[in-house]
Write a protein that holds these residues in place. Sequence first.
Motif, PDB file in Angstrom:
ATOM      1  N   ASP A  89       0.931  -1.169   0.302  1.00 61.13           N
ATOM      2  CA  ASP A  89      -0.154   0.313  -0.062  1.00 61.13           C
ATOM      3  C   ASP A  89       1.192   1.366  -0.166  1.00 61.13           C
ATOM      4  O   ASP A  89       0.363   2.165   0.179  1.00 61.13           O
ATOM      5  N   LYS A  90       1.758   0.942  -0.356  1.00 64.52           N
ATOM      6  CA  LYS A  90       2.923   2.876   0.221  1.00 64.52           C
ATOM      7  C   LYS A  90       3.825   2.207  -1.486  1.00 64.52           C
ATOM      8  O   LYS A  90       4.244   1.889  -1.300  1.00 64.52           O
ATOM      9  N   ARG A  91       2.917   3.517  -2.152  1.00 66.52           N
ATOM     10  CA  ARG A  91       3.243   3.751  -3.674  1.00 66.52           C
ATOM     11  C   ARG A  91       3.869   5.091  -3.643  1.00 66.52           C
ATOM     12  O   ARG A  91       4.064   5.943  -3.216  1.00 66.52           O
ATOM     13  N   VAL A  92       5.098   4.762  -3.909  1.00 72.31           N
ATOM     14  CA  VAL A  92       6.373   5.469  -4.739  1.00 72.31           C
ATOM     15  C   VAL A  92       7.497   5.513  -5.352  1.00 72.31           C
ATOM     16  O   VAL A  92       7.205   4.366  -5.909  1.00 72.31           O
ATOM     17  N   GLU A  93       7.820   6.412  -6.019  1.00 73.74           N
ATOM     18  CA  GLU A  93       9.525   6.528  -6.707  1.00 73.74           C
ATOM     19  C   GLU A  93      10.253   6.593  -6.421  1.00 73.74           C
ATOM     20  O   GLU A  93      10.337   7.509  -4.966  1.00 73.74           O
ATOM     21  N   VAL A  98      15.775   9.250  -2.636  1.00 69.79           N
ATOM     22  CA  VAL A  98      15.186  10.116  -2.521  1.00 69.79           C
ATOM     23  C   VAL A  98      13.621   9.156  -2.428  1.00 69.79           C
ATOM     24  O   VAL A  98      13.550   9.115  -3.667  1.00 69.79           O
ATOM     25  N   LEU A  99      12.902   9.197  -1.701  1.00 70.94           N
ATOM     26  CA  LEU A  99      11.339   8.504  -1.677  1.00 70.94           C
ATOM     27  C   LEU A  99      10.367   8.982  -1.501  1.00 70.94           C
ATOM     28  O   LEU A  99      10.173  10.486  -0.942  1.00 70.94           O
ATOM     29  N   TYR A 100       9.848   9.387  -3.166  1.00 67.07           N
ATOM     30  CA  TYR A 100       8.298   9.959  -3.408  1.00 67.07           C
ATOM     31  C   TYR A 100       7.308   9.264  -3.205  1.00 67.07           C
ATOM     32  O   TYR A 100       7.641   8.389  -3.971  1.00 67.07           O
ATOM     33  N   ASP A 101       6.394   9.834  -2.191  1.00 67.52           N
ATOM     34  CA  ASP A 101       5.372   8.773  -2.070  1.00 67.52           C
ATOM     35  C   ASP A 101       4.002   9.363  -3.533  1.00 67.52           C
ATOM     36  O   ASP A 101       4.081  10.348  -4.241  1.00 67.52           O
ATOM     37  N   MET A 149      13.950   4.576  -9.384  1.00 63.00           N
ATOM     38  CA  MET A 149      13.307   4.110  -9.883  1.00 63.00           C
ATOM     39  C   MET A 149      12.066   4.222  -9.784  1.00 63.00           C
ATOM     40  O   MET A 149      11.342   4.754  -8.939  1.00 63.00           O
ATOM     41  N   VAL A 150      11.414   4.721 -11.756  1.00 66.22           N
ATOM     42  CA  VAL A 150      10.408   5.258 -11.707  1.00 66.22           C
ATOM     43  C   VAL A 150       9.623   4.375 -12.577  1.00 66.22           C
ATOM     44  O   VAL A 150       9.671   3.328 -12.704  1.00 66.22           O
ATOM     45  N   ARG A 185       4.749  18.378  -9.299  1.00 66.05           N
ATOM     46  CA  ARG A 185       5.992  19.062  -9.236  1.00 66.05           C
ATOM     47  C   ARG A 185       6.926  18.025  -9.659  1.00 66.05           C
ATOM     48  O   ARG A 185       8.136  18.432 -10.533  1.00 66.05           O
ATOM     49  N   LYS A 186       6.858  17.450  -9.357  1.00 65.54           N
ATOM     50  CA  LYS A 186       7.768  16.136  -9.434  1.00 65.54           C
ATOM     51  C   LYS A 186       8.241  15.563 -10.997  1.00 65.54           C
ATOM     52  O   LYS A 186       9.387  15.376 -11.218  1.00 65.54           O
ATOM     53  N   ASP A 187       6.801  16.130 -11.284  1.00 64.95           N
ATOM     54  CA  ASP A 187       7.291  14.881 -12.791  1.00 64.95           C
ATOM     55  C   ASP A 187       7.350  16.646 -13.957  1.00 64.95           C
ATOM     56  O   ASP A 187       7.840  16.105 -14.873  1.00 64.95           O
TER      57      ASP A 187
END
Length: 262
Positions: A89-93, A98-101, A149-150, A185-187
């Motif tokens: 249930d933890k979706r990240v890139e 750095v881990l981005y939710d 990892m994206v 912002r990340k994209d």
Amino acid sequence: MTIEEMKRIKKEKGYSYSQIAHMSGVPVGTVQKIFGGETSSPRYDTLMALEGFFMGERVSSVSEEAAVYRTQKKQGEYTVKDYYALPDDKRVELIDGVLYDMDAPTFVHQRIGGEIYRQISNFIFENKGNCIPMMSPVDVRLDCDDRTMVQPDVLILCDEKKIMKWGIMGAPDFVVEVLSPSTKRKDCFKKLAKYEAAGVKEYWMIDPYQKKVIVYDFVKENYPVIYGINGQIPVGMYEGKLMIDMSLMEGMIQDYPDGGRD
């Protein structure tokens, strides 16, 4: 071992789809379909690979990865091992340690990504192309290291040597990201720079809220070009022979202006 037994062990041990895929060699999308009930009769070799994992061949390695995630780390220090140790249930890139939710995609987000994938896939199939279209979820180790990892929404890959059991090692040729308030912002900044540096040839950002498409053609150095979501947009890597009809998606956005979420 039956699939139901595997599901029981997965629940008891708290294994994530990514962990199972990484340690068994079965693609994460296939794992999700099997344990989600979408695929009821997996191939024999797939079952054997999963059974080997659940029978304990690599359980110790998975436990080590989970322990790594539980340790206190600072942003910038995380690795692919930490990424695989995350719960389902933890979706990240993971970008540069750095881990981005990531929020779960909305209905509109999924429909736009699916429609773009459909048009690209049809074009490649009809023209007997060699490139491979894919859509999320697919893990991409963009820099071929253990710090990034994206999961692009849609991509085209033309070098099959980059395909691994767990995902893609290296940069795709073409990437589409459907923007959302939580990822915009990340994209628009972080991933834009990463994609260009990694060697992605073309990057599209689709903003369903502003009703525009921002196209970066890194090969031709002609960017950014901004289009509305009301017509056809050429894919640069196919010299305009492939036109994505965005007008088909305009109705989706109008029908669900809030993204299709309650």
